[in-house]
Enzyme design. Structure first.
Site, mmCIF file in Angstrom:
data_model
loop_
_atom_site.group_PDB
_atom_site.id
_atom_site.type_symbol
_atom_site.label_atom_id
_atom_site.label_comp_id
_atom_site.label_asym_id
_atom_site.label_seq_id
_atom_site.Cartn_x
_atom_site.Cartn_y
_atom_site.Cartn_z
ATOM 1 N N THR A 1 37.189 36.981 27.166
ATOM 2 C CA THR A 1 38.582 36.545 27.099
ATOM 3 C C THR A 1 39.031 36.476 25.646
ATOM 4 O O THR A 1 40.149 36.892 25.297
ATOM 5 C CB THR A 1 38.744 35.168 27.769
ATOM 6 O OG1 THR A 1 38.063 35.184 29.010
ATOM 7 C CG2 THR A 1 40.199 34.853 28.007
ATOM 8 N N HIS B 1 31.191 25.785 39.231
ATOM 9 C CA HIS B 1 31.792 24.870 38.256
ATOM 10 C C HIS B 1 33.015 24.161 38.839
ATOM 11 O O HIS B 1 33.561 23.267 38.207
ATOM 12 C CB HIS B 1 32.125 25.584 36.934
ATOM 13 C CG HIS B 1 33.183 26.619 37.024
ATOM 14 N ND1 HIS B 1 33.185 27.762 36.279
ATOM 15 C CD2 HIS B 1 34.284 26.699 37.792
ATOM 16 C CE1 HIS B 1 34.238 28.488 36.571
ATOM 17 N NE2 HIS B 1 34.923 27.863 37.482
ATOM 18 N N HIS B 2 33.441 24.583 40.030
ATOM 19 C CA HIS B 2 34.488 23.835 40.731
ATOM 20 C C HIS B 2 33.895 22.667 41.508
ATOM 21 O O HIS B 2 34.624 21.928 42.157
ATOM 22 C CB HIS B 2 35.221 24.751 41.708
ATOM 23 C CG HIS B 2 35.944 25.876 41.037
ATOM 24 N ND1 HIS B 2 37.235 25.759 40.595
ATOM 25 C CD2 HIS B 2 35.555 27.121 40.709
ATOM 26 C CE1 HIS B 2 37.605 26.897 40.031
ATOM 27 N NE2 HIS B 2 36.603 27.742 40.087
ATOM 28 N N TRP C 1 44.792 23.732 49.321
ATOM 29 C CA TRP C 1 44.515 25.166 49.502
ATOM 30 C C TRP C 1 43.013 25.428 49.619
ATOM 31 O O TRP C 1 42.616 26.479 50.078
ATOM 32 C CB TRP C 1 45.129 26.008 48.376
ATOM 33 C CG TRP C 1 44.302 26.157 47.139
ATOM 34 C CD1 TRP C 1 44.033 25.200 46.214
ATOM 35 C CD2 TRP C 1 43.631 27.344 46.691
ATOM 36 N NE1 TRP C 1 43.247 25.713 45.223
ATOM 37 C CE2 TRP C 1 42.974 27.027 45.486
ATOM 38 C CE3 TRP C 1 43.527 28.640 47.186
ATOM 39 C CZ2 TRP C 1 42.227 27.951 44.765
ATOM 40 C CZ3 TRP C 1 42.776 29.560 46.466
ATOM 41 C CH2 TRP C 1 42.130 29.212 45.268
ATOM 42 N N ASP D 1 51.413 59.727 44.727
ATOM 43 C CA ASP D 1 51.576 58.542 45.567
ATOM 44 C C ASP D 1 50.222 57.852 45.631
ATOM 45 O O ASP D 1 49.295 58.249 44.939
ATOM 46 C CB ASP D 1 52.058 58.916 46.983
ATOM 47 C CG ASP D 1 52.796 57.754 47.647
ATOM 48 O OD1 ASP D 1 52.238 56.642 47.663
ATOM 49 O OD2 ASP D 1 53.915 57.957 48.143
ATOM 50 N N HIS E 1 52.406 24.847 48.799
ATOM 51 C CA HIS E 1 52.813 25.314 47.466
ATOM 52 C C HIS E 1 51.701 26.179 46.874
ATOM 53 O O HIS E 1 51.954 27.294 46.401
ATOM 54 C CB HIS E 1 53.108 24.123 46.550
ATOM 55 C CG HIS E 1 53.241 24.471 45.098
ATOM 56 N ND1 HIS E 1 54.332 25.153 44.595
ATOM 57 C CD2 HIS E 1 52.419 24.269 44.044
ATOM 58 C CE1 HIS E 1 54.174 25.338 43.299
ATOM 59 N NE2 HIS E 1 53.003 24.820 42.930
ATOM 60 N N SER F 1 49.085 43.868 27.702
ATOM 61 C CA SER F 1 48.550 44.850 26.756
ATOM 62 C C SER F 1 49.566 45.945 26.495
ATOM 63 O O SER F 1 49.774 46.364 25.349
ATOM 64 C CB SER F 1 47.263 45.473 27.306
ATOM 65 O OG SER F 1 46.257 44.502 27.434
ATOM 66 N N GLU G 1 39.095 34.922 42.639
ATOM 67 C CA GLU G 1 40.524 34.959 42.949
ATOM 68 C C GLU G 1 41.377 34.607 41.726
ATOM 69 O O GLU G 1 42.443 35.189 41.522
ATOM 70 C CB GLU G 1 40.813 33.994 44.104
ATOM 71 C CG GLU G 1 42.286 33.785 44.413
ATOM 72 C CD GLU G 1 42.952 35.008 45.000
ATOM 73 O OE1 GLU G 1 42.229 35.910 45.465
ATOM 74 O OE2 GLU G 1 44.191 35.056 44.984
ATOM 75 N N ARG H 1 44.980 13.806 41.416
ATOM 76 C CA ARG H 1 45.779 14.832 42.088
ATOM 77 C C ARG H 1 46.044 14.407 43.529
ATOM 78 O O ARG H 1 45.368 13.562 44.064
ATOM 79 C CB ARG H 1 44.984 16.132 42.189
ATOM 80 C CG ARG H 1 44.660 16.814 40.961
ATOM 81 C CD ARG H 1 43.687 17.941 41.261
ATOM 82 N NE ARG H 1 44.320 19.036 41.989
ATOM 83 C CZ ARG H 1 43.688 20.173 42.300
ATOM 84 N NH1 ARG H 1 42.444 20.356 41.975
ATOM 85 N NH2 ARG H 1 44.317 21.133 42.950
ATOM 86 N N SER I 1 45.032 42.254 54.419
ATOM 87 C CA SER I 1 46.048 43.024 53.708
ATOM 88 C C SER I 1 45.562 43.372 52.308
ATOM 89 O O SER I 1 45.656 44.524 51.860
ATOM 90 C CB SER I 1 47.338 42.201 53.648
ATOM 91 O OG SER I 1 48.088 42.531 52.510
ATOM 92 N N SER I 2 45.001 42.386 51.616
ATOM 93 C CA SER I 2 44.540 42.635 50.249
ATOM 94 C C SER I 2 43.311 43.526 50.220
ATOM 95 O O SER I 2 43.137 44.310 49.291
ATOM 96 C CB SER I 2 44.230 41.318 49.546
ATOM 97 O OG SER I 2 45.414 40.632 49.278
ATOM 98 N N LYS J 1 39.862 39.824 24.317
ATOM 99 C CA LYS J 1 41.196 40.282 24.685
ATOM 100 C C LYS J 1 42.261 39.636 23.796
ATOM 101 O O LYS J 1 43.142 40.307 23.274
ATOM 102 C CB LYS J 1 41.484 39.979 26.155
ATOM 103 C CG LYS J 1 40.562 40.729 27.089
ATOM 104 C CD LYS J 1 41.142 40.914 28.471
ATOM 105 C CE LYS J 1 42.282 41.885 28.499
ATOM 106 N NZ LYS J 1 41.870 43.277 28.393
ATOM 107 N N HIS K 1 36.779 31.572 42.853
ATOM 108 C CA HIS K 1 36.768 31.816 41.421
ATOM 109 C C HIS K 1 37.170 33.231 41.050
ATOM 110 O O HIS K 1 38.034 33.423 40.207
ATOM 111 C CB HIS K 1 35.489 31.374 40.731
ATOM 112 C CG HIS K 1 35.753 31.287 39.266
ATOM 113 N ND1 HIS K 1 36.463 30.257 38.712
ATOM 114 C CD2 HIS K 1 35.549 32.170 38.275
ATOM 115 C CE1 HIS K 1 36.654 30.503 37.438
ATOM 116 N NE2 HIS K 1 36.104 31.655 37.141
ATOM 117 N N TYR L 1 40.730 35.305 38.713
ATOM 118 C CA TYR L 1 40.782 36.502 37.860
ATOM 119 C C TYR L 1 41.603 37.608 38.504
ATOM 120 O O TYR L 1 42.195 38.425 37.806
ATOM 121 C CB TYR L 1 39.365 36.977 37.530
ATOM 122 C CG TYR L 1 38.620 35.940 36.738
ATOM 123 C CD1 TYR L 1 39.137 35.502 35.520
ATOM 124 C CD2 TYR L 1 37.474 35.347 37.214
ATOM 125 C CE1 TYR L 1 38.510 34.506 34.806
ATOM 126 C CE2 TYR L 1 36.831 34.349 36.504
ATOM 127 C CZ TYR L 1 37.361 33.932 35.291
ATOM 128 O OH TYR L 1 36.750 32.936 34.590
#
Lengths: 225, 535
Positions: free
Chosen positions: B337, B311-312, B149, B109, B79, B277, B264, B459, B178-179, B340, B262, B266
């Protein structure tokens, strides 16, 4: 596009380089409780005492029994101390193991120096063999100058033995261990004997292990300078 | 989706290729964007199915549906991976990014159309590998990979002897490359192919967000690739990067993973910021407040996002000073943040607001993202995190920022641009029904999880104490409600293609002032044969 591809490749390389970098980083900073390896014995001793606790584990239960001879000992900062662990191979095949180690609290790691340790080499135990394995260490007197460690009264030294599937040729065997043990006892005794009172007994054979380390007798430990 | 193009192309290369060449060898950014959207929909449906199964299991204590808890763990793992790599990223970067970055900056293009094609098909291969892994022998007597994950060793190395995780590694590597290719493509396009007069400081915020995201991908994904390759060799050829018995350190994997992981998060949320926006500005009929501040806030989030990863890992046994650093650095992220969020509010202030469907999604995004942001500040503090670590509080937190922040922004962008992409207008009633089903559903699903987590429910466990049952039931009903929302979503998309209400060039009116609104709906197959001039 070229520079962007180079950037991506550089980050990939950095990912792999992180392995040696991380090793070096841990050794230099004591990150994650990585202890120091000292070249020489400590020459300075302070009055401040630290209780050193010993912890032993076997990863994945491969048939070894591994225990510290004593759960704890009290040392002075800078005192060269010798502690023993006992390992026994309960299986009927020879097994080579290697120990990983760290100390807690983590912030004490930069001040925990090992001069010699069974964990520096792989250890080969014959079937049923029981061995006593020494670690010669001192807690760096520099720790007294670090305010962050003022409240530290206890340091726990932890070892975990892992089985080595593909042992290197120079794994420690029984004979090497005996020689090493004698050498360490000699170093420790010499280091902790006040220069004025020369020991009269030959250091290699007569002094009982417990006496030499002062593990059982705290008065004796404190009597050494 | 967009299979018919209403407006005739006046360009010499008028004819579109035949079906096979057009969709399988595609180099057109809009076609590839459409393919990404379809892939994201498939990934989201599979990932959503897995989550509904999890909620079914958790609707009462004990084991109902999963005989082997490993299978449950495999479901949560897949998931997470599917939703991140095969739903949010393909849609918000690959799909909408491919569609609208060239249109917004006035480019004909993408810079490297063939590499664009490679990016998409690598991702398709990755999805196939990931789905195959679910059926191969994994560990603990079950199929698939159940190590979550984050894939921490030793569970992912010695804990999963079967080939499932090897397949998954290949899938993640393919998705990663790919990314990376996609990121190189976007950066080159944005740097080199802006229309005459469009300086960086005039570039639309969505293009800015994709630019920052692409840099994050370019810098972080290779590190994940390195970590994955090390895991792979640890598993297959007997290296010991993460094996303490061989002098390695499993913690190093966590550092490498979160150095990627981390940024990721963002990667997923910055394009969402870009989209809303535009939506907020359009439906307030005002230019966005503090444009430069908005752009550089995203840059700041991206930069600081690289130095907060541990921090994880507060509970792995870090020195208190290290924790203090990561705590402070993480709190710093709340500043850009906040810039924004307040700029969005200021954009709306005094504006002529229309609550059309994209605007509803955008407002909900802000509202729910702020809730997730506040719980994020809780979790960033090392002391509180020690209590909440690996509880449902964390699950609630990241679902508020991702499954509400990012996914609501996806729906906001999709409804905002649906007419532009397809040429048809959606049925407002059905789209509104989907919004309310989703809004109520996900809040019912995730709000109780804060309380469950704070009460200590861990979890990744398919069973729980009786005391947690009521809140878990509410959560499960909420997830079923959002699943109905997904069905309504598919219904309104199909309905729009059947009924064919024609969309005008700029169906949102004067508030929508970026370049894509100067084109027809859908845009011509090849646009900007004469480059637009920006004053």
């Amino acid at each position: 596009m070229l520079s962007l591809s180079v950037t991506a490749l550089a980050m990939l390389g950095l990912g792999f380089a992180s392995k040696p970098l991380y090793d070096a980083f841990c050794r230099v900073t004591g990150f994650g409780g990585t202890t120091r390896v000292a070249e020489n014995i400590s020459t300075e001793t302070l009055e401040r005492q630290i209780k050193v606790r010993f912890d032993a584990n076997v990863a994945g239960d491969f048939g070894w029994t591994f225990k510290p001879d004593d759960v704890a000992m009290t040392v002075k900062l800078g005192q060269n101390a010798l502690a023993y662990y006992t390992a026994r191979n309960d299986t009927d095949t020879a097994i080579v193991g290697t120990a990983s180690y760290n100390v807690t609290p983590i912030k004490a790691a930069p001040y925990f120096s090992k001069i010699e340790c069974f964990c520096f080499t792989e250890q080969r135990l014959e079937p049923g063999e029981q061995v006593s394995m020494p670690v010669l260490f001192f807690v760096d007197p520099e720790m007294n100058n670090d305010g962050r460690l003022d409240e530290v009264k206890t340091i726990t030294l932890s070892y975990t033995f892992h089985r080595v599937e593909n042992p290197s040729a120079d794994a420690n065997t029984t004979i090497q261990r005996q020689a090493q043990k004698k050498k360490l006892e000699a170093i420790e005794l010499k280091a902790n004997t006040p220069q004025t009172i020369k020991t009269k007994t030959p250091i290699t054979d007569v002094v009982p292990v417990t006496d030499a380390t002062g593990r059982k007798d705290k008065q004796d430990t404190q009597g050494r300078g | 989706m967009a299979t018919t193009y209403a407006s005739a192309d006046t360009d010499a290369h008028d004819g579109k290729p035949k079906f096979w060449v057009r969709w399988f060898f595609s180099t057109n950014h809009k076609d590839i964007g459409t393919l990404y959207l379809i892939l994201g929909l498939i990934g989201g449906l599979v990932g959503g199915f897995l989550s509904i199964m999890m909620r079914l299991e958790l609707s009462e204590p004990g084991l109902q549906f999963f005989g082997n808890p490993h299978t449950y763990n495999m479901f949560i793992t897949m998931h997470g991976l599917l939703m991140i790599f095969f739903m949010v990223m393909p849609i918000i970067i690959g799909g909408l990014g491919n569609w609208f970055v060239p249109l917004m900056i006035g480019a004909p293009d993408m810079a490297f159309p063939r590499m664009n094609n490679l990016s998409f098909w690598l991702l398709a291969v990755a999805l196939v590998c990931g789905v195959i892994s679910m059926f191969l022998p994994g560990g603990a007597g079950g199929a698939g990979f159940g190590g979550s994950w984050v894939m921490y060793p030793p569970l992912s190395t010695s804990g999963h002897p079967g080939p499932a995780f090897d397949f998954l590694i290949i899938g993640i590597l393919a998705a990663g490359f790919s990314s990376i290719f996609g990121a190189i493509n976007f950066i080159t396009t944005i740097f080199n192919m802006r229309a005459p007069g469009m300086t960086m400081h005039k570039m639309p915020l969505y293009a800015w967000s994709v630019l920052v995201t692409s840099w994050l991908l370019l810098l972080s994904l290779p590190v994940l690739a390195a970590a994955m390759i090390m895991l792979f060799t640890d598993r297959t050829v007997g290296t010991g990067f993460f094996d303490p018995a061989m002098g390695g350190d499993p913690l190093m994997f966590q550092h490498l993973f979160w150095f990627f992981g981390h940024p990721e998060v963002y990667v997923m949320i910055l394009p969402a910021f870009g989209i809303i926006s535009h939506v907020i500005a359009t439906f307030s009929r005002k230019p966005v407040f503090g444009y430069l501040g908005m752009a550089y806030a995203m840059v700041a989030i991206g930069v600081v996002g690289f130095v907060v990863w541990a921090h994880h890992m507060y509970t792995v046994g870090m020195d208190v000073d290290v924790k203090a650093y990561f705590l402070a650095a993480t709190f710093v992220i709340a500043v850009p943040t906040g810039v924004k969020v307040f700029s969005w509010l200021a954009t709306m202030w005094g504006g002529s607001i229309r609550y059309s469907i994209p605007m509803q999604w955008a407002l909900a995004t802000i509202f729910l993202f702020v809730i997730g942001g506040v719980t994020g500040v809780f979790l960033a503090s090392a002391g509180l995190d020690t209590a909440a670590h690996d509880t449902y509080f964390v699950v609630a937190h990241f679902h508020y920022v991702l499954s509400m922040g990012a996914v609501f922004a996806i729906f906001s962008g999709f409804t905002y641009w649906f007419g532009k992409m397809s040429g048809y207008l959606y049925n407002k009633w059905l789209a509104g029904l989907q919004f309310w089903l989703f809004f109520i559903g996900v809040n019912l699903a995730f709000m109780p999880q804060h309380f469950l987590g704070w009460q200590g429910m861990p979890r990744r466990i398919p069973d729980y104490f009786q005391e947690y049952q009521l809140l878990n039931q509410i959560s499960s009903y909420g997830s079923y409600m959002s699943a109905i929302g997904v069905i309504v979503f598919i219904v309104w998309v199909i309905e729009a293609f059947i009924v064919k209400r024609k969309a005008g060039d700029n169906y949102w009116g004067e508030g929508a002032d970026t370049l894509e609104w100067t084109l027809s709906s859908p845009p011509p197959y090849h646009q900007y044969s004469k480059l637009p001039q920006i004053k």
